[in-house]
Design a protein around this motif. Structure first.
Motif, PDB file in Angstrom:
ATOM      1  N   HIS A  72       0.855  -1.187   0.000  1.00 33.37           N
ATOM      2  CA  HIS A  72       0.000   0.000   0.000  1.00 33.37           C
ATOM      3  C   HIS A  72       0.891   1.237   0.000  1.00 33.37           C
ATOM      4  O   HIS A  72       2.051   1.167   0.393  1.00 33.37           O
ATOM      5  CB  HIS A  72      -0.883  -0.007   1.257  1.00 33.37           C
ATOM      6  CG  HIS A  72      -2.084   0.880   1.168  1.00 33.37           C
ATOM      7  ND1 HIS A  72      -3.140   0.618   0.324  1.00 33.37           N
ATOM      8  CD2 HIS A  72      -2.408   2.040   1.814  1.00 33.37           C
ATOM      9  CE1 HIS A  72      -4.058   1.566   0.480  1.00 33.37           C
ATOM     10  NE2 HIS A  72      -3.628   2.439   1.370  1.00 33.37           N
ATOM     11  N   ARG A 139      -6.947  -6.028   2.560  1.00 38.43           N
ATOM     12  CA  ARG A 139      -6.100  -4.881   2.263  1.00 38.43           C
ATOM     13  C   ARG A 139      -6.762  -3.582   2.697  1.00 38.43           C
ATOM     14  O   ARG A 139      -7.991  -3.505   2.772  1.00 38.43           O
ATOM     15  CB  ARG A 139      -5.909  -4.749   0.741  1.00 38.43           C
ATOM     16  CG  ARG A 139      -4.945  -5.702   0.158  1.00 38.43           C
ATOM     17  CD  ARG A 139      -4.928  -5.527  -1.340  1.00 38.43           C
ATOM     18  NE  ARG A 139      -3.940  -6.420  -1.861  1.00 38.43           N
ATOM     19  CZ  ARG A 139      -2.634  -6.158  -1.893  1.00 38.43           C
ATOM     20  NH1 ARG A 139      -2.171  -5.007  -1.478  1.00 38.43           N
ATOM     21  NH2 ARG A 139      -1.788  -7.044  -2.351  1.00 38.43           N
ATOM     22  N   ARG A 141      -8.572  -0.414   2.107  1.00 41.71           N
ATOM     23  CA  ARG A 141      -9.445   0.044   1.012  1.00 41.71           C
ATOM     24  C   ARG A 141     -10.114   1.335   1.430  1.00 41.71           C
ATOM     25  O   ARG A 141      -9.822   1.863   2.510  1.00 41.71           O
ATOM     26  CB  ARG A 141     -10.511  -1.006   0.696  1.00 41.71           C
ATOM     27  CG  ARG A 141     -10.002  -2.157  -0.131  1.00 41.71           C
ATOM     28  CD  ARG A 141     -11.047  -3.245  -0.259  1.00 41.71           C
ATOM     29  NE  ARG A 141     -12.093  -2.899  -1.201  1.00 41.71           N
ATOM     30  CZ  ARG A 141     -12.158  -3.377  -2.443  1.00 41.71           C
ATOM     31  NH1 ARG A 141     -11.241  -4.194  -2.880  1.00 41.71           N
ATOM     32  NH2 ARG A 141     -13.140  -3.040  -3.257  1.00 41.71           N
ATOM     33  N   TYR A 142     -11.008   1.836   0.608  1.00 43.60           N
ATOM     34  CA  TYR A 142     -11.675   3.105   0.911  1.00 43.60           C
ATOM     35  C   TYR A 142     -13.153   2.863   1.210  1.00 43.60           C
ATOM     36  O   TYR A 142     -13.717   1.875   0.821  1.00 43.60           O
ATOM     37  CB  TYR A 142     -11.483   4.084  -0.239  1.00 43.60           C
ATOM     38  CG  TYR A 142     -10.006   4.289  -0.517  1.00 43.60           C
ATOM     39  CD1 TYR A 142      -9.193   4.857   0.464  1.00 43.60           C
ATOM     40  CD2 TYR A 142      -9.418   3.847  -1.688  1.00 43.60           C
ATOM     41  CE1 TYR A 142      -7.837   5.013   0.243  1.00 43.60           C
ATOM     42  CE2 TYR A 142      -8.073   4.004  -1.909  1.00 43.60           C
ATOM     43  CZ  TYR A 142      -7.277   4.575  -0.932  1.00 43.60           C
ATOM     44  OH  TYR A 142      -5.944   4.719  -1.139  1.00 43.60           O
TER      45      TYR A 142
ATOM     46  N   GLU B  69      -9.936   1.429  -4.518  1.00 43.13           N
ATOM     47  CA  GLU B  69      -8.701   0.897  -3.941  1.00 43.13           C
ATOM     48  C   GLU B  69      -7.510   1.374  -4.753  1.00 43.13           C
ATOM     49  O   GLU B  69      -7.651   1.832  -5.877  1.00 43.13           O
ATOM     50  CB  GLU B  69      -8.714  -0.632  -3.885  1.00 43.13           C
ATOM     51  CG  GLU B  69      -8.826  -1.295  -5.243  1.00 43.13           C
ATOM     52  CD  GLU B  69      -8.859  -2.819  -5.145  1.00 43.13           C
ATOM     53  OE1 GLU B  69      -8.294  -3.390  -4.205  1.00 43.13           O
ATOM     54  OE2 GLU B  69      -9.463  -3.442  -6.041  1.00 43.13           O
TER      55      GLU B  69
END
Lengths: 142, 142
Positions: A72, A139, A141-142, B69
């Motif tokens: 990331h 992961r 994420r938004y 993402e």
């Protein structure tokens, strides 16, 4: 010299795959901000982020790491007290005995359930996200 | 002015989720290098990559996108003929009618099976990787 853009860095979470429970390496920084951190450093002009990640791991912890994947990118403007940097965080594997060098004054090996807090920069956040990914494959994420 | 570090940019793959088959948007660049490309631009100092991605989508295609993402970071030193840049590529969704503006002279909407090649920069590679991810959930790895 004023940067008009954030300065790219890499951080490398190195899992030692020849030890039980794949522990990771943290370093104690030699230069300000002082404290413990994930190994990493600035990306040089003309160098890919992958090349930078392998180079920084070699320089700071003395291991020839193998990159597994990009994890990331962290880029909050206040994440580094010196100037605005962004970090591309890699997951990598290594074997053998790491040795602190270059910007690293010292290093330690931590199991996932022993990772300290109050690290430099936003590395507490990065390692919380990493642990979530490693345990649950989730992961950021938004 | 010589940069000692690659310059960070963002590119945003915007899926139009109010249309059949979630097509994506490509823009025709107004400035060199001329040609078609994924919308995107430079990350400003003091701005997170997420803020930059939303801002660039608004500026170039006139849509308020929602980030889904981070996809991957591309940083080969020769990917941009002007200077060494790295791109953090985002996946995002949008709705409504996009409008080319700012650095975009024109735009077009493409289904996944219609995406053109010979795009600017390394955007052919990015879209190959994106298609692989969207069809098969396989991310770029090492």
């Amino acid at each position: 010299m004023t940067y008009r853009n954030p300065v790219p860095t890499v951080d490398i979470i190195v899992e030692l795959i020849d030890r039980p429970s794949r522990p990771i390496i943290l370093i104690e920084r030699k230069n300000p901000p002082l404290g413990w951190a994930i190994p990493g450093g600035f990306v040089d002009y003309g160098e890919s982020v992958e090349t930078a990640a392998v180079r920084e791991a070699k320089e700071e912890i003395g291991l020839q790491v193998e990159l597994i994947e990009q994890f990331h990118v962290y880029s909050a403007p206040d994440r580094d007290p010196r100037k605005h940097t962004l970090s591309i965080v890699f997951l990598a594997t290594g074997t053998g005995e790491p040795q602190a060098a270059d910007d690293a004054k010292n290093l330690n090996i931590f199991n996932l359930w022993e990772i300290p807090t109050n690290l430099c920069f936003d590395h507490d956040q990065i390692l919380r996200d990493y642990r979530r990914y490693r345990h649950y494959q989730v992961r950021p994420r938004y």
